[in-house]
Motif scaffolding. Structure first.
Motif, PDB file in Angstrom:
ATOM      1  N   GLU A 176       4.433 -10.004  -2.088  1.00 54.68           N
ATOM      2  CA  GLU A 176       3.634 -10.446  -0.937  1.00 54.68           C
ATOM      3  C   GLU A 176       4.267 -11.660  -0.259  1.00 54.68           C
ATOM      4  O   GLU A 176       4.218 -11.783   0.969  1.00 54.68           O
ATOM      5  N   ARG A 177       4.863 -12.524  -1.059  1.00 58.03           N
ATOM      6  CA  ARG A 177       5.504 -13.723  -0.498  1.00 58.03           C
ATOM      7  C   ARG A 177       6.726 -13.365   0.329  1.00 58.03           C
ATOM      8  O   ARG A 177       7.121 -14.111   1.242  1.00 58.03           O
ATOM      9  N   HIS A 178       7.341 -12.221   0.032  1.00 59.05           N
ATOM     10  CA  HIS A 178       8.541 -11.805   0.758  1.00 59.05           C
ATOM     11  C   HIS A 178       8.225 -10.902   1.952  1.00 59.05           C
ATOM     12  O   HIS A 178       9.151 -10.344   2.549  1.00 59.05           O
ATOM     13  N   ALA A 179       6.958 -10.755   2.280  1.00 55.94           N
ATOM     14  CA  ALA A 179       6.571  -9.834   3.351  1.00 55.94           C
ATOM     15  C   ALA A 179       7.182 -10.203   4.701  1.00 55.94           C
ATOM     16  O   ALA A 179       7.396  -9.335   5.549  1.00 55.94           O
ATOM     17  N   THR A 180       7.473 -11.490   4.908  1.00 55.58           N
ATOM     18  CA  THR A 180       8.072 -11.915   6.182  1.00 55.58           C
ATOM     19  C   THR A 180       9.568 -12.201   6.038  1.00 55.58           C
ATOM     20  O   THR A 180      10.166 -12.796   6.936  1.00 55.58           O
ATOM     21  N   SER A 181      10.151 -11.777   4.922  1.00 51.91           N
ATOM     22  CA  SER A 181      11.599 -11.927   4.739  1.00 51.91           C
ATOM     23  C   SER A 181      12.296 -10.631   5.149  1.00 51.91           C
ATOM     24  O   SER A 181      11.724  -9.551   5.047  1.00 51.91           O
ATOM     25  N   LEU A 182      13.533 -10.747   5.587  1.00 57.99           N
ATOM     26  CA  LEU A 182      14.315  -9.580   5.957  1.00 57.99           C
ATOM     27  C   LEU A 182      15.195  -9.180   4.778  1.00 57.99           C
ATOM     28  O   LEU A 182      16.100  -9.919   4.374  1.00 57.99           O
ATOM     29  N   VAL A 183      14.912  -8.018   4.195  1.00 58.00           N
ATOM     30  CA  VAL A 183      15.742  -7.487   3.118  1.00 58.00           C
ATOM     31  C   VAL A 183      16.987  -6.869   3.746  1.00 58.00           C
ATOM     32  O   VAL A 183      16.879  -5.964   4.584  1.00 58.00           O
ATOM     33  N   LEU A 184      18.144  -7.345   3.344  1.00 58.53           N
ATOM     34  CA  LEU A 184      19.396  -6.833   3.899  1.00 58.53           C
ATOM     35  C   LEU A 184      19.946  -5.659   3.091  1.00 58.53           C
ATOM     36  O   LEU A 184      20.472  -4.695   3.651  1.00 58.53           O
ATOM     37  N   SER A 185      19.841  -5.744   1.760  1.00 54.12           N
ATOM     38  CA  SER A 185      20.437  -4.718   0.908  1.00 54.12           C
ATOM     39  C   SER A 185      19.921  -4.882  -0.511  1.00 54.12           C
ATOM     40  O   SER A 185      19.256  -5.865  -0.840  1.00 54.12           O
ATOM     41  N   VAL A 186      20.243  -3.902  -1.341  1.00 52.00           N
ATOM     42  CA  VAL A 186      20.040  -4.021  -2.780  1.00 52.00           C
ATOM     43  C   VAL A 186      21.380  -3.745  -3.459  1.00 52.00           C
ATOM     44  O   VAL A 186      22.164  -2.914  -2.989  1.00 52.00           O
ATOM     45  N   THR A 187      21.632  -4.461  -4.535  1.00 51.98           N
ATOM     46  CA  THR A 187      22.839  -4.238  -5.314  1.00 51.98           C
ATOM     47  C   THR A 187      22.437  -3.545  -6.606  1.00 51.98           C
ATOM     48  O   THR A 187      21.597  -4.058  -7.360  1.00 51.98           O
ATOM     49  N   VAL A 188      23.029  -2.376  -6.845  1.00 50.50           N
ATOM     50  CA  VAL A 188      22.647  -1.519  -7.964  1.00 50.50           C
ATOM     51  C   VAL A 188      23.799  -1.419  -8.952  1.00 50.50           C
ATOM     52  O   VAL A 188      24.882  -0.961  -8.572  1.00 50.50           O
ATOM     53  N   PRO A 189      23.595  -1.825 -10.205  1.00 55.79           N
ATOM     54  CA  PRO A 189      24.672  -1.658 -11.195  1.00 55.79           C
ATOM     55  C   PRO A 189      24.963  -0.175 -11.422  1.00 55.79           C
ATOM     56  O   PRO A 189      24.067   0.658 -11.417  1.00 55.79           O
ATOM     57  N   ARG A 190      26.223   0.142 -11.642  1.00 56.09           N
ATOM     58  CA  ARG A 190      26.623   1.507 -11.966  1.00 56.09           C
ATOM     59  C   ARG A 190      26.323   1.773 -13.444  1.00 56.09           C
ATOM     60  O   ARG A 190      26.714   0.980 -14.307  1.00 56.09           O
ATOM     61  N   PRO A 191      25.589   2.836 -13.774  1.00 54.40           N
ATOM     62  CA  PRO A 191      25.328   3.141 -15.192  1.00 54.40           C
ATOM     63  C   PRO A 191      26.629   3.233 -15.976  1.00 54.40           C
ATOM     64  O   PRO A 191      27.601   3.849 -15.524  1.00 54.40           O
ATOM     65  N   ARG A 192      26.647   2.605 -17.154  1.00 54.00           N
ATOM     66  CA  ARG A 192      27.883   2.530 -17.928  1.00 54.00           C
ATOM     67  C   ARG A 192      28.287   3.868 -18.528  1.00 54.00           C
ATOM     68  O   ARG A 192      29.458   4.078 -18.837  1.00 54.00           O
ATOM     69  N   GLU A 193      27.337   4.760 -18.721  1.00 55.51           N
ATOM     70  CA  GLU A 193      27.653   6.039 -19.356  1.00 55.51           C
ATOM     71  C   GLU A 193      26.760   7.134 -18.797  1.00 55.51           C
ATOM     72  O   GLU A 193      25.616   6.884 -18.393  1.00 55.51           O
TER      73      GLU A 193
END
Length: 272
Positions: free
Chosen positions: A147-164
């Motif tokens: 809720e606190r981030h409702a007025t923030s602009l999300v630019l991207s998400v960084t997703v780790p690559r599964p190791r296996e």
């Protein structure tokens, strides 16, 4: 009440417009905002749009991928790099919805609609906001303070690559196939070392106001071989510490009763 649309070419301008007014909403794909407009939502009078191409790109970075907040579910499903997330993207609505729904928008989806975010939570993604000086917010923290981030602009998400291969699994439980609303969704990331689970992450959707970690299940699996005994212990802890909600799709009682069954099937690699 009329709604004004403001379109920007630079992320900093869009972020400034969004953060400077509590009556502004960001428009990504429109599956959330336009539904609110059509329903006559009076809580906002300004829609902010962004035309920066980087907002809709997928790029490899280190041990993972940075996925623009404007990337659609259809684009995820078609990406070779994100093949491990394609099965998740494909169960988000039908083709028309997948062509519109975005990764960033799904972070704010309420109730039974945040399936993709459940997968991101299990994988330990980080959320990158405009003005954060390159420091991503762990998705656990982002969801806790959503809720606190409702007025923030999300630019991207960084997703780790599964190791296996096989370490990441996902299951959506719905009454209507193939594109029904979730009764619940479950995502697990169970990397192993020496034949034992190390650093288990298990996440649920539709089991709380936002996607949550199943910490009881994680404790039951961590350090264990993924055998029948460990799976039984994990299933027994399926809803430990949770109070699943009752809504138009299912009761909290029902979710509590079936969570262990579906979790056990997912861990055992059974197909439904």
């Amino acid at each position: 009440m009329p709604v004004r649309v403001e379109t920007y070419d630079r992320t900093e301008d869009a972020a400034r417009a969004l953060s400077s007014s509590r009556s502004a909403r960001f428009l990504g794909g429109g599956t959330l905002v336009m539904r609110a407009v059509n329903a006559g939502d009076q809580s906002f009078d300004t829609i902010v749009r962004l035309r920066d191409p980087s907002f809709s790109t997928i790029r490899s970075e280190g041990d993972g991928y940075t996925v623009g907040a404007g990337v659609t579910m259809a684009a995820v499903a078609q990406s070779r790099d994100l093949a491990f997330l394609a099965p998740v993207a494909r169960v988000v609505g039908g083709p028309a919805i997948r062509n519109m729904a975005t990764v960033g928008g799904n972070l704010f989806a309420t109730g039974n609609y945040g399936d993709f975010t459940v997968a991101l939570l299990a994988l330990g993604a980080t959320v990158n906001l405009a003005g954060s000086s390159g420091r991503g917010i762990p998705i656990d923290d982002f969801l806790r303070d959503r809720e606190r981030h409702a007025t923030s602009l999300v630019l991207s998400v960084t997703v780790p690559r599964p190791r296996e291969a096989g370490a990441f699994r996902f299951l959506k439980v719905s009454r209507v196939k193939p594109k029904g609303v979730s009764v619940m969704s479950i995502a697990t990331y169970l990397p192993q070392s020496g034949g034992r689970v190390q650093g288990a992450r298990v996440a649920y959707g539709s089991m709380a106001p936002h996607p949550v970690r199943a910490t009881g299940v994680e404790r039951a699996l961590d350090g264990q071989a993924l055998d029948a005994a460990a799976i039984d212990r994990a299933a027994a802890a399926a809803t430990q510490g949770l109070n699943p909600p009752t809504d138009a799709i299912a009761s909290g009682w029902y979710r509590t009763e079936v969570a262990g069954v579906h979790l056990k099937r997912l861990l055992a690699g059974e197909r439904r």
